[in-house]
Design an enzyme around this catalytic site. Structure first.
Site, PDB file in Angstrom:
ATOM      1  N   HIS A  61       0.826  -1.207   0.000  1.00  0.00           N
ATOM      2  CA  HIS A  61       0.000   0.000   0.000  1.00  0.00           C
ATOM      3  C   HIS A  61       0.858   1.253   0.000  1.00  0.00           C
ATOM      4  CE1 HIS A  61      -2.032   3.335   2.043  1.00  0.00           C
ATOM      5  NE2 HIS A  61      -2.982   3.029   1.194  1.00  0.00           N
ATOM      6  N   CYS A  62       1.821   1.315   0.888  1.00  0.00           N
ATOM      7  CA  CYS A  62       2.661   2.506   1.016  1.00  0.00           C
ATOM      8  C   CYS A  62       3.427   2.787  -0.271  1.00  0.00           C
ATOM      9  CB  CYS A  62       3.636   2.331   2.174  1.00  0.00           C
ATOM     10  SG  CYS A  62       4.806   3.681   2.281  1.00  0.00           S
TER      11      CYS A  62
END
Length: 168
Positions: free
Chosen positions: A122-123
């Site tokens: 996600h990051c």
């Protein structure tokens, strides 16, 4: 965030308030623990380091660069998203891992230093979309860095350098 989808779609449980309080407390307990990034058999669980005092004297962290750029600035270590009220636009966010609930912080961060993740995490995806320099998979960046440290994030090389430690 402490009720299941089924509980939200149907009629709320009779003791929803108590159920949420119990789940919140369990979450708080688990958030104080750290697992190794990989293991065989039973993992060795340890307590997370408190923000006071450094675990070691390293001045450099290495990780995987996922969104290029170089930024210098003040680190803000955030271990729980709901405890990020002092995070200011342009601060360098250091955290263990992110999920979509972290987007308000990611969108104003000057750079990201994340303990766990890969190129498709996600990051990593969010940082590329937002154009924010990011170094992930540092392993223990949140144990080494302290809120108030002044660092350089070289997200082209995957290196985070502590330039000046926070006044303790």
């Amino acid at each position: 965030f402490f009720l299941t989808l089924e509980e939200l779609r149907g009629e709320l449980p009779a003791a929803a308030k108590e159920l949420v309080a119990a789940r919140r407390e369990r979450h708080r307990e688990f958030s104080q623990l750290a697992l190794p990034s990989n293991w065989v058999g039973a993992p060795e669980i340890r307590a997370r380091q408190p923000e006071t005092g450094r675990r070691d004297e390293r001045t450099m962290l290495h990780g995987q660069p996922v969104s290029g750029g170089m930024v210098e600035g003040r680190v803000h270590v955030v271990t729980e998203i709901d405890q990020a009220d002092a995070f200011a636009p342009g601060d360098i966010l250091a955290c263990h891992v992110t999920d979509p609930s972290w987007m308000p912080l990611l969108s104003i961060a000057g750079a990201l230093v994340i303990d766990v993740g890969g190129p498709m995490s996600h990051c990593a995806i969010a940082s590329r979309e937002l154009g924010i320099p990011a170094v992930i998979s540092t392993g223990d960046g949140t144990d080494v860095l302290r809120t108030g440290d002044h660092v350089r994030v070289d997200a082209d090389a995957g290196v985070v350098t502590i330039l000046k430690t926070a006044d303790v």
